[in-house]
Structures are given as C-alpha cells and as structure tokens.
Write a protein that holds these residues in place. Structure first.
Motif, PDB file in Angstrom:
ATOM      1  N   ILE A  74      22.142   8.499  -2.163  1.00 14.51           N
ATOM      2  CA  ILE A  74      20.853   8.809  -1.571  1.00 14.51           C
ATOM      3  C   ILE A  74      19.763   8.258  -2.483  1.00 14.51           C
ATOM      4  N   PRO A  75      19.144   7.128  -2.126  1.00 19.16           N
ATOM      5  CA  PRO A  75      18.065   6.585  -2.964  1.00 19.16           C
ATOM      6  C   PRO A  75      16.863   7.522  -2.986  1.00 19.16           C
ATOM      7  N   SER A  76      16.269   7.678  -4.141  1.00 14.41           N
ATOM      8  CA  SER A  76      15.076   8.492  -4.297  1.00 14.41           C
ATOM      9  C   SER A  76      13.848   7.593  -4.322  1.00 14.41           C
ATOM     10  N   LEU A  77      12.705   8.173  -3.975  1.00 11.05           N
ATOM     11  CA  LEU A  77      11.461   7.404  -4.047  1.00 11.05           C
ATOM     12  C   LEU A  77      11.157   6.969  -5.472  1.00 11.05           C
ATOM     13  N   ASP A  78      11.703   7.707  -6.442  1.00 15.31           N
ATOM     14  CA  ASP A  78      11.502   7.334  -7.842  1.00 15.31           C
ATOM     15  C   ASP A  78      12.210   6.033  -8.191  1.00 15.31           C
ATOM     16  N   ASP A  79      13.173   5.616  -7.371  1.00 23.05           N
ATOM     17  CA  ASP A  79      13.916   4.389  -7.655  1.00 23.05           C
ATOM     18  C   ASP A  79      13.120   3.135  -7.311  1.00 23.05           C
ATOM     19  N   PHE A  80      12.032   3.289  -6.573  1.00 25.39           N
ATOM     20  CA  PHE A  80      11.282   2.130  -6.100  1.00 25.39           C
ATOM     21  C   PHE A  80      10.014   1.954  -6.937  1.00 25.39           C
ATOM     22  N   PRO A  81       9.717   0.733  -7.325  1.00 24.47           N
ATOM     23  CA  PRO A  81       8.510   0.492  -8.123  1.00 24.47           C
ATOM     24  C   PRO A  81       7.263   0.647  -7.268  1.00 24.47           C
ATOM     25  N   PRO A  82       6.122   0.923  -7.895  1.00 27.71           N
ATOM     26  CA  PRO A  82       4.878   1.040  -7.131  1.00 27.71           C
ATOM     27  C   PRO A  82       4.566  -0.259  -6.388  1.00 27.71           C
ATOM     28  N   GLY A  83       3.875  -0.132  -5.275  1.00 24.22           N
ATOM     29  CA  GLY A  83       3.522  -1.306  -4.486  1.00 24.22           C
ATOM     30  C   GLY A  83       4.104  -1.223  -3.093  1.00 24.22           C
ATOM     31  N   ASN A 190      -3.291  10.417   8.244  1.00 20.33           N
ATOM     32  CA  ASN A 190      -3.872  10.942   7.002  1.00 20.33           C
ATOM     33  C   ASN A 190      -2.816  11.121   5.917  1.00 20.33           C
ATOM     34  N   SER A 191      -1.619  11.515   6.318  1.00 16.41           N
ATOM     35  CA  SER A 191      -0.547  11.689   5.329  1.00 16.41           C
ATOM     36  C   SER A 191      -0.231  10.370   4.638  1.00 16.41           C
ATOM     37  N   LEU A 192      -0.126   9.298   5.420  1.00 10.85           N
ATOM     38  CA  LEU A 192       0.172   7.993   4.834  1.00 10.85           C
ATOM     39  C   LEU A 192      -0.998   7.483   4.010  1.00 10.85           C
ATOM     40  N   ILE A 193      -2.223   7.738   4.482  1.00 10.59           N
ATOM     41  CA  ILE A 193      -3.405   7.339   3.712  1.00 10.59           C
ATOM     42  C   ILE A 193      -3.420   8.047   2.366  1.00 10.59           C
ATOM     43  N   ASN A 194      -3.153   9.335   2.373  1.00  7.04           N
ATOM     44  CA  ASN A 194      -3.167  10.103   1.123  1.00  7.04           C
ATOM     45  C   ASN A 194      -2.157   9.560   0.124  1.00  7.04           C
ATOM     46  N   PHE A 195      -0.974   9.228   0.617  1.00  8.88           N
ATOM     47  CA  PHE A 195       0.042   8.714  -0.303  1.00  8.88           C
ATOM     48  C   PHE A 195      -0.384   7.370  -0.901  1.00  8.88           C
ATOM     49  N   ILE A 196      -0.861   6.472  -0.052  1.00  9.71           N
ATOM     50  CA  ILE A 196      -1.232   5.136  -0.535  1.00  9.71           C
ATOM     51  C   ILE A 196      -2.387   5.211  -1.528  1.00  9.71           C
ATOM     52  N   LEU A 197      -3.400   6.022  -1.215  1.00 11.93           N
ATOM     53  CA  LEU A 197      -4.575   6.095  -2.084  1.00 11.93           C
ATOM     54  C   LEU A 197      -4.302   6.884  -3.355  1.00 11.93           C
ATOM     55  N   ASN A 198      -3.615   8.012  -3.241  1.00 10.56           N
ATOM     56  CA  ASN A 198      -3.396   8.862  -4.417  1.00 10.56           C
ATOM     57  C   ASN A 198      -2.423   8.252  -5.409  1.00 10.56           C
ATOM     58  N   THR A 199      -1.468   7.483  -4.930  1.00 13.08           N
ATOM     59  CA  THR A 199      -0.509   6.839  -5.825  1.00 13.08           C
ATOM     60  C   THR A 199      -0.942   5.432  -6.219  1.00 13.08           C
ATOM     61  N   GLU A 200      -2.038   4.955  -5.621  1.00 16.89           N
ATOM     62  CA  GLU A 200      -2.534   3.603  -5.906  1.00 16.89           C
ATOM     63  C   GLU A 200      -1.426   2.572  -5.735  1.00 16.89           C
ATOM     64  N   SER A 201      -0.636   2.762  -4.668  1.00 19.70           N
ATOM     65  CA  SER A 201       0.467   1.841  -4.413  1.00 19.70           C
ATOM     66  C   SER A 201      -0.018   0.470  -3.984  1.00 19.70           C
ATOM     67  N   LEU A 202      -1.182   0.418  -3.338  1.00 17.06           N
ATOM     68  CA  LEU A 202      -1.731  -0.848  -2.868  1.00 17.06           C
ATOM     69  C   LEU A 202      -3.187  -0.953  -3.299  1.00 17.06           C
ATOM     70  N   PRO A 203      -3.657  -2.163  -3.575  1.00 12.73           N
ATOM     71  CA  PRO A 203      -5.090  -2.321  -3.856  1.00 12.73           C
ATOM     72  C   PRO A 203      -5.910  -1.986  -2.619  1.00 12.73           C
ATOM     73  N   GLN A 204      -7.149  -1.602  -2.833  1.00 12.35           N
ATOM     74  CA  GLN A 204      -7.975  -1.134  -1.720  1.00 12.35           C
ATOM     75  C   GLN A 204      -8.125  -2.188  -0.634  1.00 12.35           C
ATOM     76  N   SER A 205      -8.257  -3.446  -1.035  1.00 16.28           N
ATOM     77  CA  SER A 205      -8.441  -4.512  -0.046  1.00 16.28           C
ATOM     78  C   SER A 205      -7.211  -4.693   0.840  1.00 16.28           C
ATOM     79  N   GLU A 206      -6.036  -4.346   0.334  1.00 23.80           N
ATOM     80  CA  GLU A 206      -4.808  -4.501   1.103  1.00 23.80           C
ATOM     81  C   GLU A 206      -4.352  -3.201   1.753  1.00 23.80           C
ATOM     82  N   ALA A 207      -5.103  -2.123   1.532  1.00 24.21           N
ATOM     83  CA  ALA A 207      -4.757  -0.832   2.138  1.00 24.21           C
ATOM     84  C   ALA A 207      -5.719  -0.438   3.243  1.00 24.21           C
ATOM     85  N   GLU A 208      -6.709  -1.282   3.518  1.00 30.81           N
ATOM     86  CA  GLU A 208      -7.709  -0.942   4.532  1.00 30.81           C
ATOM     87  C   GLU A 208      -7.145  -0.969   5.941  1.00 30.81           C
ATOM     88  N   TRP A 209      -5.993  -1.586   6.130  1.00 37.12           N
ATOM     89  CA  TRP A 209      -5.419  -1.663   7.471  1.00 37.12           C
ATOM     90  C   TRP A 209      -5.092  -0.277   8.026  1.00 37.12           C
TER      91      TRP A 209
END
Length: 353
Positions: A74-83, A190-209
């Motif tokens: 069972i892969p964990s989310l911790d196994d994946f690098p940010p981005g 909103n759940s997906l937005i919160n994850f992307i913004l709070n973890t800074e997984s994507l730069p703002q310009s690439e997360a506006e979609w």
C-alpha cells in the motif's frame, strides 16, 4: 502548515486483492512468499492481507494444497515527492478528487475554426454548381462525366469537404461528451485547493487551473453524495475529529494518508450511518401521523384537524425526499402520492370504525 480537509463525505473504498474462486469452487489461502524481496527498495507500507487464490495455482507436485500469506503493498502519500507526483497521488486516493479542466473555450475555438472552413468550402461548391449550370449542365447530371474530366475541381472539393466534415463532427461529438461531465462539488474542489496550496505542491501560476469554477470536470460523481452528507461529516468532525477519523477511516486509508492531513473516510461506513438516519426518519414520518390521527379520533376532534395533520406530514415527507435524496422530480412526486395515499386510507378506516 494548516490542516486541510481533503475528504468529502465518503472516501476511497478499500482497494486490495479480492478473492478469486477456482474452477472447482474450493479456495485456499497463501502465505507470505520471499519473492517480495525483489520489490523496489523505496519506502512502502505493508498490510498483511490473506489472499484466496484458485487451488490449482498452489498445488504441489503430489497434489496437496499448501497455504501462503502474501503482503499487499500500500503506497503512502509520504512515498511521493512534492509536486505533480504528490498531487496525482492525492487524486488517486479518492475518485471525488479526480478534478480536471474541460478547456471549453479551446474546444469551442477549434470547432468554430473547422466550422468556418466548411462554410468556405460550401460556398465554393455552390459557386461551382452555379457556374456549371450556366455553362455545362451535364456535369451536374452525371457524376461519371464530371469525374472523367481531368482535374475535376468538384471531385477534389468533395473529397476535401469529406475530410473536414469528419474532423468537424468528431470535435462536435467530443464537445457534447465533455460538456455532459458535471462540475465537481464545491466541497471537493475546496479540498483539493487546500491540499495544493497548503502543501505548496505546485507553484501558484500552475495551480490556478483549480480555481476555474465553470471549466472544471469531475471525472467521478457519487450520486449518493449531497449537501447533507457533507454537513453530517463536518458536524461529526466538529464534535470530535479524532473519534470521527477513528470510526470512519479504514486501516488501509490510514496507511495511504501517512503524515499528510488528508481526511480519507470510508464511504461504506459513512453511508451506513446515512442509511440508518434515513431509516429512522422514514419510519418516524410514517408512524407519527398515524399515532397523532389516532389520538385526535379518540378525543373526537373535528375532521379538519386530521386533514391538517395529513397535509403537514405529507409536505414534510416531500421536502425530505427532495432535500435528503437525489431523487428526480417525478420520483419525489410518486413517493409523495404513495405516502399521502397511505395516510388517507388510514383516515378513511378510522372514520368507518
């Protein structure tokens, strides 16, 4: 960083190896095999899972069956690098997080381009037909004669129109399919937005979609989810987030979440609570008016009060069907009519007695 709630009511189901039945109908369990040592050496969580495989797969050469217990990985989310890797992993945790852009403007822009190309070809074909009508009408009467002429423009034009029409209609049907996809709920978005913004997984310009509300498509829509499911989950978390997580999250979901604040909840467990509430509510809506009508009859009150009780409970039942379920209009109407008929029959019986 602030905790983000990345889970709507009902989350990813437990996904692991399922039971497979043999030709003879008998099942045997397999034990852990040392072949797991050859697995990639990246950090993974393992949960012991008993796998039932067809008996013929584990026969020894003497025909005796033996047991093996394998480990499901069972892969964990911790196994994946940010981005993008981690965002893709989160979207894979729950079908409700499969949110993407439709690109409706681009679809429409391309379709308009193809449409105008066909308009030009259509005008050219009309001009050619008019010219031949005035100079040599035989070309319009006989296709063979027209095709036999060397370098016939009409033949080339029709072939070009056929190709353009195929592309145009393919784009047209694609747009219809894409536009039929419903947009995600505000809660899931909103759940997906919160994850992307709070973890800074994507730069703002690439997360506006993810903020393109009118251009988002939810690949998976749970028809049983509505505002009541979300309200109930939020209410339970306000009472005790730890207890809600403990009761409604499976062991696999806890492993998948890892240290990330992804509130995955078991859809099956949560739906069980919803169905229990609906069962109690529907029973109460059926028995309470019967009890009240019986009391009114006992005290010999006017018939108008009994009709008022039927009206109020029928209205309440109709409102509950429309608010707490995903029933269509005609289904709500049919259910309300049946409910009202039951109460009216009871009223008639009490008067006869």
């Amino acid at each position: 960083m602030a905790d983000q709630d990345v889970s709507p009511a009902g989350s990813a189901d437990e996904k692991h190896f399922s039971n497979s039945q043999s030709d003879s109908g008998s099942l045997v369990s397999l034990e852990h095999s040392s072949s797991n040592e050859s697995l990639p050496h990246h950090r993974r969580n393992r949960i012991q899972t008993a796998l039932l495989l067809p008996e013929w797969l584990c026969k020894q050469k003497h025909g005796a069956a033996f047991d093996h217990q394998l480990e499901s990985i069972i892969p964990s989310l911790d196994d994946f690098p940010p981005g993008y890797s981690k965002v893709a992993a989160v979207e894979g945790c729950d079908p409700n997080f499969l949110i993407y852009r439709k690109f409706s403007w681009l679809h429409n822009r391309v379709l308009l381009h193809h449409q105008d190309e066909l308009v030009e070809l259509e005008d050219e074909l009309r001009r050619l037909d008019k010219f031949d009508l005035e100079n040599d009408a035989r070309k319009l009467i006989s296709r063979r004669l027209d095709d036999a002429i060397k370098g016939s423009r009409r033949k080339e034009l029709l072939q070009e129109i056929e190709k353009k029409l195929a592309v145009y209609h393919d784009s047209l049907l694609r747009i219809r399919q894409v536009e039929a996809i419903k947009r995600p709920t505000t809660r899931n978005q909103n759940s997906l937005i919160n994850f992307i913004l709070n973890t800074e997984s994507l730069p703002q310009s690439e997360a506006e979609w993810i903020l393109q509300d009118n251009d988002l498509a939810a690949v998976s829509i749970n028809k049983e989810d509505n505002w009541f499911n979300g309200w109930l989950e939020d209410s339970l978390k306000k009472v005790s987030r730890r207890a809600t997580t403990y009761l409604f999250r499976t062991k696999i979901q806890r492993t998948v979440s890892g240290t990330e604040h992804v509130g995955l909840l078991s859809r099956d467990r949560f739906n069980g609570v919803i169905y229990s509430i609906m069962a109690v509510l529907s029973t109460a809506l059926l028995l309470l008016p019967v009890l009240i009508l019986s009391k009114i009859r006992t005290h010999d009150h006017d018939q108008e009060y009994m009709i008022l009780v039927i009206f109020l409970f029928t209205l309440t039942f109709s409102a509950c069907c429309a608010i707490f379920t995903m029933a269509k209009k005609h289904e709500v109407f049919a259910a309300t009519a049946a409910y009202s008929a039951v109460l009216v029959v009871f009223l008639g019986n009490t008067q006869n007695n």
